[in-house]
Design an enzyme around this catalytic site. Structure first.
Site, mmCIF file in Angstrom:
data_model
loop_
_atom_site.group_PDB
_atom_site.id
_atom_site.type_symbol
_atom_site.label_atom_id
_atom_site.label_comp_id
_atom_site.label_asym_id
_atom_site.label_seq_id
_atom_site.Cartn_x
_atom_site.Cartn_y
_atom_site.Cartn_z
ATOM 1 C CB CYS A 237 -0.988 -0.048 1.166
ATOM 2 S SG CYS A 237 -2.478 0.911 0.841
ATOM 3 C CG HIS B 26 -3.672 -3.513 3.219
ATOM 4 N ND1 HIS B 26 -2.577 -3.085 3.935
ATOM 5 C CD2 HIS B 26 -4.312 -2.397 2.801
ATOM 6 C CE1 HIS B 26 -2.569 -1.766 3.973
ATOM 7 N NE2 HIS B 26 -3.615 -1.325 3.295
ATOM 8 C CD GLU C 190 -1.388 -6.326 5.147
ATOM 9 O OE1 GLU C 190 -1.069 -6.580 3.963
ATOM 10 O OE2 GLU C 190 -1.530 -5.165 5.582
HETATM 11 N N1 GLN Z 1 -2.028 6.708 2.958
HETATM 12 C C1 GLN Z 1 -2.124 5.955 1.764
HETATM 13 C C2 GLN Z 1 -3.492 6.094 1.124
HETATM 14 O O1 GLN Z 1 -4.435 6.469 1.747
HETATM 15 C C3 GLN Z 1 -1.810 4.486 1.989
HETATM 16 C C4 GLN Z 1 -2.783 3.816 2.856
HETATM 17 C C5 GLN Z 1 -2.303 2.503 3.367
HETATM 18 O O2 GLN Z 1 -1.107 2.224 3.318
HETATM 19 N N2 GLN Z 1 -3.203 1.683 3.857
HETATM 20 O O3 GLN Z 1 -3.625 5.809 -0.040
#
Ligand code: GLN
Length: 546
Positions: A384, A518, A520
């Protein structure tokens, strides 16, 4: 009809109620039953989406895009059953529903009260259809008995104890038996008080699950049974387990599942549990062939609960390779304060991982970590925010786009990462907005992606069509694709409409993968996520070299 198991906590928080619930769910499953786990959270937030990870730990995202308590992650990992939006409720959600109903006039002039209206909503949530063939619904009540905000929840489960058919409810109370070293004694008084509190609100626990540092002496067990009004066999000892995946085995050995089945009158008819796979995983975790070190360069590294699923997915990746995974937690900011730190902390590591994060703080340090991993051929996994940082690193350091940044950090002339509306050609993507995350603009839940044939990603997944869970607001700007790909960082996974970059990878590197989602969240001990298995495999290769 399903049977209901209510799990409450006493004495102190953080005793591992979520894990205990998940482990019991796994034990009942091992006996051939179908289970569903639900969590009642007494706090006033509508969901944990807006809470600081330092306060609350990880926000666990379900397939259907709900931002929920991290305990739901334990439930999924232990039982393999996907949780849904309907498996976690908070006081905030309940009041929101009630106030909406009240404004619509649904209460037909009645005075709206905690009993019966709030408790009624809680009961409706608990009893909502658990799904076809579910034998047991395990309901965990957050917080500890005696908390003011927990009262309506305890009252609701008390009522359910009376309203469900006889033999369909079981109350388990998780407590702590402190050991006073100087006196050489285990103390039962806090548990007695906690049960007294529970009984004063009308709940008699059937089973006491007691966290303890040493085995419970027979005398203390009898005393607890006598003073807490439970059978001696229902005082279950819960010592610290060697690892969390040994918890179901340890609880079974102490008789937890048998005692629960006894409460339901099913002890003699229930099939014996098949614990083979739990024994296997516990054995593999305690007998690894070696170990690898992974540096996690993140933002909330002071509280590993903030990265709960990530830690578990790395453990699973280790299981897939028969390796123990040691984690070196590094705050991104540490690399900003002291540049020498980067080589000191990363040169000897076997893999670098930059996980999810929000906001600018620490991002410069993370970008340096990406650069170091890229230049030194250290396996790099960006999740992410970690993928976004990899994109900015390539743009700034290799594509010559010096001002490359994310609009999350403020206005920029080169939005490599930004809000989709800031740069997409038309808003041709559906954004689910039912969540209440900061402004409702986050992309949450499972979305499909199409992988490039022949890419490392496609090889790792063993296919080109995937579905993964997301939780982010900003996207990598596809308009920079050509310039970034020219640096060797390829866009190998895209949303089905080809607009949103989902995966990137370096062709000139042993293992360098960034993902916008994600992974995970979907990794399971018995089904390690392929990206984590592959990343740890690459770290193993590197461990042979350094
Ligand atoms: N802050 C970033 C976004 O909102 C990444 C978010 C995250 O890593 N879950 O896109």
């Amino acid at each position: 009809m399903a049977r209901y198991i209510f799990i409450t906590g006493g004495v102190v928080s953080s005793l591992g109620k979520g894990l205990a619930s998940a482990a019991l769910g796994a034990l009942l499953q091992a006996r051939g039953y179908q289970v569903r786990l639900r969590k009642l959270d007494p706090y006033l937030n509508v969901d944990p989406g807006t809470m600081s990870p330092f306060q609350h730990g990880e926000v666990f995202v379900t397939e259907d895009g709900a931002e929920t308590d991290l305990d739901l992650g334990h439930y999924e990992r232990f039982t393999g059953v996907n949780a849904t939006r309907g498996d976690n409720i908070t006081t905030g959600q309940i009041y929101k529903t009630i106030i909406e109903k009240e404004r619509r006039g649904d209460y037909l002039g009645a005075t709206v009260q905690v009993i019966p209206h709030v408790t009624g909503e809680i009961k409706d949530f608990v009893l909502a259809d658990p799904g076809e063939g579910v034998d047991f619904v395990l309901v965990e009540v957050g917080g500890t008995v005696g908390d003011i905000e927990g009262l309506p929840f305890f009252e609701a489960i008390r009522q359910l104890g009376q309203e469900l058919p006889r033999g369909h409810a079981c109350f388990i109370h998780l407590t702590l038996l402190p050991f006073i070293k100087t006196a050489g004694e285990m103390k039962t008084k806090p548990t007695q008080h906690s049960v007294k509190e529970l009984r004063s609100i009308g709940i008699q626990p059937d089973i006491l699950l007691c966290r303890a540092e040493i085995p419970i002496p027979e005398g203390e067990r009898k005393k607890l049974a006598l003073f807490c009004n439970v059978r001696p066999s229902a005082v279950i000892q819960a010592l610290d387990s060697e690892n969390i995946y040994a918890v179901p085995l340890d609880y079974h050995e102490q008789g937890l599942d048998t005692e629960v089945l006894d409460v339901f009158g099913m002890k003699d008819t229930a099939p014996a549990p098949d614990l083979t796979r739990w024994k296997d995983i516990a054995h593999r975790l305690s007998h690894p062939d070696g170990e690898v070190n992974i540096a996690v360069v993140g933002k909330y590294t002071g509280l590993t609960d903030a990265y709960k699923s990530l830690v578990e997915a790395l453990v699973h990746g280790g299981v897939a390779n028969n390796l123990r995974v040691r984690l070196d937690w590094i705050e991104g900011e540490a690399f900003e304060r002291d540049e020498d730190m980067i080589a000191i902390r990363l040169a000897g590591t076997h893999g670098v991982l930059v996980p999810g994060a929000f906001g600018e703080r620490g991002s410069a340090g993370m970008i340096r970590a990406v650069q170091f991993a890229r230049e030194h051929q250290i396996p790099y996994f960006g999740i992410c925010f970690g993928m976004q940082m990899a994109m900015i690193e390539a743009a700034r350091n290799l594509a010559g786009i010096e001002a490359a940044s994310s609009t999350e950090f403020g206005p920029t002339s080169e939005p490599i990462v930004g809000l989709m509306t800031e740069w997409t050609r038309g808003n041709d993507r559906e954004v689910r907005q039912e969540g209440d995350n900061l402004g409702g603009t986050m992309r949450c839940g499972s979305y499909e992606a199409i992988l490039l044939e022949g890419s490392k990603a496609a090889e790792i997944y063993g296919g080109v069509s995937i579905s993964e869970r997301h939780r982010h607001r900003y996207e990598v700007n596809i308009d920079y694709r050509d310039r970034i790909e020219a640096t060797g960082l390829k866009f190998t996974g895209l949303s089905p409409n080809g607009v949103l970059p989902e995966i990137c990878e370096r062709m000139d590197h042993p293992w360098f993968v960034g993902v916008q989602y994600h992974p995970e969240l979907k990794s399971r001990p018995f089904d390690p996520h392929p990206l984590f298995a592959s990343f740890i495999g690459a770290a193993k290769e590197r461990s042979r070299m350094v």
